[in-house]
Design an enzyme around this catalytic site. Structure first.
Site, PDB file in Angstrom:
ATOM      1  N   LYS A   1      74.116  18.248  37.796  1.00 14.87           N
ATOM      2  CA  LYS A   1      75.449  18.141  37.272  1.00 14.87           C
ATOM      3  C   LYS A   1      76.231  19.436  37.449  1.00 14.87           C
ATOM      4  O   LYS A   1      77.445  19.470  37.334  1.00 14.87           O
ATOM      5  CB  LYS A   1      75.407  17.810  35.762  1.00 14.87           C
ATOM      6  N   GLY A   2      75.518  20.524  37.691  1.00 15.61           N
ATOM      7  CA  GLY A   2      76.140  21.850  37.665  1.00 15.61           C
ATOM      8  C   GLY A   2      77.349  22.012  38.573  1.00 15.61           C
ATOM      9  O   GLY A   2      78.276  22.748  38.254  1.00 15.61           O
TER      10      GLY A   2
ATOM     11  N   GLU B   1      77.007  23.624  45.784  1.00 14.66           N
ATOM     12  CA  GLU B   1      76.195  24.011  44.628  1.00 14.66           C
ATOM     13  C   GLU B   1      76.979  24.954  43.727  1.00 14.66           C
ATOM     14  O   GLU B   1      77.886  25.649  44.173  1.00 14.66           O
ATOM     15  CB  GLU B   1      74.902  24.713  45.085  1.00 14.66           C
ATOM     16  N   ASP B   2      76.599  24.981  42.471  1.00  5.92           N
ATOM     17  CA  ASP B   2      77.226  25.937  41.555  1.00  5.92           C
ATOM     18  C   ASP B   2      76.533  27.289  41.595  1.00  5.92           C
ATOM     19  O   ASP B   2      77.184  28.326  41.556  1.00  5.92           O
ATOM     20  CB  ASP B   2      77.251  25.386  40.115  1.00  5.92           C
TER      21      ASP B   2
ATOM     22  N   ASP C   1      69.830  30.486  42.049  1.00  4.70           N
ATOM     23  CA  ASP C   1      69.143  31.399  41.139  1.00  4.70           C
ATOM     24  C   ASP C   1      67.852  31.811  41.844  1.00  4.70           C
ATOM     25  O   ASP C   1      67.833  32.769  42.616  1.00  4.70           O
ATOM     26  CB  ASP C   1      68.925  30.640  39.827  1.00  4.70           C
TER      27      ASP C   1
ATOM     28  N   LYS D   1      72.498  34.725  42.529  1.00  2.20           N
ATOM     29  CA  LYS D   1      71.888  35.878  41.857  1.00  2.20           C
ATOM     30  C   LYS D   1      70.907  36.514  42.819  1.00  2.20           C
ATOM     31  O   LYS D   1      69.733  36.126  42.855  1.00  2.20           O
ATOM     32  CB  LYS D   1      71.100  35.412  40.622  1.00  2.20           C
TER      33      LYS D   1
ATOM     34  N   VAL E   1      74.043  32.780  32.771  1.00  2.00           N
ATOM     35  CA  VAL E   1      75.467  32.468  32.743  1.00  2.00           C
ATOM     36  C   VAL E   1      75.697  30.982  32.492  1.00  2.00           C
ATOM     37  O   VAL E   1      74.886  30.134  32.867  1.00  2.00           O
ATOM     38  CB  VAL E   1      76.175  32.889  34.060  1.00  2.00           C
TER      39      VAL E   1
ATOM     40  N   ASP F   1      75.109  24.969  32.535  1.00  2.00           N
ATOM     41  CA  ASP F   1      74.753  24.686  31.149  1.00  2.00           C
ATOM     42  C   ASP F   1      73.617  25.558  30.640  1.00  2.00           C
ATOM     43  O   ASP F   1      72.863  26.160  31.406  1.00  2.00           O
ATOM     44  CB  ASP F   1      74.282  23.235  31.035  1.00  2.00           C
TER      45      ASP F   1
ATOM     46  N   ARG G   1      78.981  23.416  29.661  1.00  8.12           N
ATOM     47  CA  ARG G   1      79.469  23.075  31.008  1.00  8.12           C
ATOM     48  C   ARG G   1      80.995  23.033  31.025  1.00  8.12           C
ATOM     49  O   ARG G   1      81.625  23.309  32.034  1.00  8.12           O
ATOM     50  CB  ARG G   1      78.953  21.702  31.442  1.00  8.12           C
TER      51      ARG G   1
END
Ligand code: PRP
Ligand code: MN
Ligand code: MG
Length: 184
Positions: A47-48, A103-104, A107, A135, A157, A163, A169
């Site tokens: 969902k990001g 993508e958000d 990581d 990151k 974050v 989230d 979100r």
């Protein structure tokens, strides 16, 4: 709204909007309109990526189509488990299409490297990635990503789709989460 849980604003709404426009211009220039592969196919990772996907798609000056996949690697923890599950697969065949994963955040890179392998096996004409955040200090698997909105420090974050345990979100900016939220 969530003032007491947010330690600082890392990236403001204005910064997100400006950078999204730049990414959209740069990326659109690589995909000729009217190509035999058809319209660029954006694959948003639920969902990001929801907010970045919709803002990015509207900022692109070329026609695109949108599909969504839902995968999950985290559950309610703040660190990556490395386990990726498909919660919702694509509805359509992507063979022969120009595909751009939206993508958000990258990581550890585990979600994206898994997704790249999974989608390449479906024989798209091309497969690229755009991510709003990355990151660099947290990356465990190196994934080739041409377009990154912002490199950020290895802090937890939230906001603009990201989230913590399904919350935050809906914040319109990217903020750092006060550690008290996940340490008690
Ligand atoms: C988050 C984020 C990325 C992924 C990045 O998704 O939206 O998709 O983790 O982490 P990684 O690089 O360490 O794999 P999550 O699994 O939390 O699901 P969500 O998008 O529904 O929040
Ligand atoms: Mn995600
Ligand atoms: Mg998540």
């Amino acid at each position: 709204m969530y003032e007491n849980d947010i330690a600082s604003v890392l990236i403001s709404e204005e910064q997100i909007e400006q950078r999204t426009k730049e990414l959209a211009e740069t990326i659109a220039a690589r995909y000729p309109v009217g190509a035999p592969e058809g319209d660029l196919l954006l694959i948003g990772v639920l969902k990001g990526a929801i907010f970045f996907m919709t803002d990015f798609a509207r900022a692109l000056p070329i026609p695109t189509q949108m599909e969504f996949m839902a995968v999950s690697s985290y559950g309610s923890s703040t660190s990556s488990s490395g386990v990726v599950r498909i919660l919702k697969d694509l509805d359509k065949d992507i063979a022969g299409r120009n595909v751009l994963i939206v993508e958000d955040i990258i990581d550890s890179g585990l979600t994206l490297s898994w997704l790249m392998r999974n989608l390449s096996s479906r024989n798209p004409a091309s497969l690229e990635v755009v991510t709003l955040l990355r990151k660099p200090e947290a990356v465990k698997v190196d994934v080739h990503v041409a377009d990154v909105g912002f490199d950020i420090p290895d802090e937890f974050v939230v906001g603009y789709g990201l989230d913590y345990d399904e919350r935050y979100r809906d914040l319109p900016y990217i903020g750092t989460l006060d550690p008290k939220v996940y340490t008690d």
